[in-house]
Design an enzyme around this catalytic site. Sequence first.
Site, PDB file in Angstrom:
ATOM      1  N   LYS A 119       0.922   4.094  -2.925  1.00  0.00           N
ATOM      2  CA  LYS A 119       0.537   5.477  -2.617  1.00  0.00           C
ATOM      3  C   LYS A 119       1.678   6.454  -2.885  1.00  0.00           C
ATOM      4  CE  LYS A 119      -3.763   5.057  -1.413  1.00  0.00           C
ATOM      5  NZ  LYS A 119      -4.820   5.571  -2.322  1.00  0.00           N
ATOM      6  N   TYR A 127       0.829  -1.209   0.000  1.00  0.00           N
ATOM      7  CA  TYR A 127       0.000   0.000   0.000  1.00  0.00           C
ATOM      8  C   TYR A 127       0.865   1.262   0.000  1.00  0.00           C
ATOM      9  CZ  TYR A 127      -3.514   3.297   1.876  1.00  0.00           C
ATOM     10  OH  TYR A 127      -4.340   4.366   2.102  1.00  0.00           O
TER      11      TYR A 127
END
Length: 321
Positions: free
Chosen positions: A175, A171
């Site tokens: 991001k 993640y």
Amino acid sequence: MTGIADGRVVIVTGAGRGLGRAHALAFAAEGANVVVNDLGVGLDGTPDPDSPAARVVDEIRAAGGEATAHAGDIATGEGAASLVATALEAYGHLDALVNNAGFLRDRMLVNLDEDDWDAVVRVHLKGHFLPLKHAAAHWRAEAKAGRTPSARVVNTSSGAGLLGSVGQGNYSAAKAGILALTMVAAAELGRYGVQVNAVAPAARTRMTERTFAETMAAPDTGFDAMSPQNVSPLVVWLGSAASEAVTGRVFEVEGGRITVMEGWRPGPTADKSARWTPAEAGETARKLLAAAEPPGAVYGAEQPPGDTRRRRSGTTGPPCP
């Protein structure tokens, strides 16, 4: 409805719940026609029989607004192309794209399977790239035809992308990639009338509900600092024509606070004007590090005893999609 987004056509991905739903409702309340995209999957990206996009459309229409549902997979070329086509077919033009869709598959790095890496990077990073690509192709064609748009893209990063987050290597990497994609898109698309910015929100959603308490309302004001609705006003402004000349920027948003993130900038430096030896390079690096500002703490990392440094923006909560 009239407001700051009156008459604009706005796509919001992952808009069936959480932040995306809040954004869709906020845009509609400000007069926008909204394309509500949601694939209708669970927190980990697996199929969910309860598709929420139509419910959000019903909410918007019940409040007097206008919206259209789209349930395609925006991390595929076909799905992203049909998303843009849906907006054009329903409303005749497209003014803003809010990339928000995502899910989590958290593991420590040594336990992180390749499939979990691929799935999270796919939905977050590829799921930003493909809608952006197809929307940008439309806006470029409009500009070349002499109809330069006042187009806006709002990407969704996270504190995990800014600082990293223990147990979220996939993640965090996705991001962080979204931040770089935002910078490149802002530089490439400005000539076509397109502005591209990113937000790094902190709010209570399905992805953070186990971390945040059910409410963080201040007892004196009743203000729920973790409500997704706190993030939407800035997103709506960035998606409106009122944000003219704001592009290539990243904003962290939490509760009532908005922070402009300043990103990687050169710090202390030394130039020998010749090749260093390894020992010299190491000694110089240590001197430069001693003069440099220490980095913010990675979310979830243990801080050494007595280390009271706050994170770079002052945020105390974990990252949010």
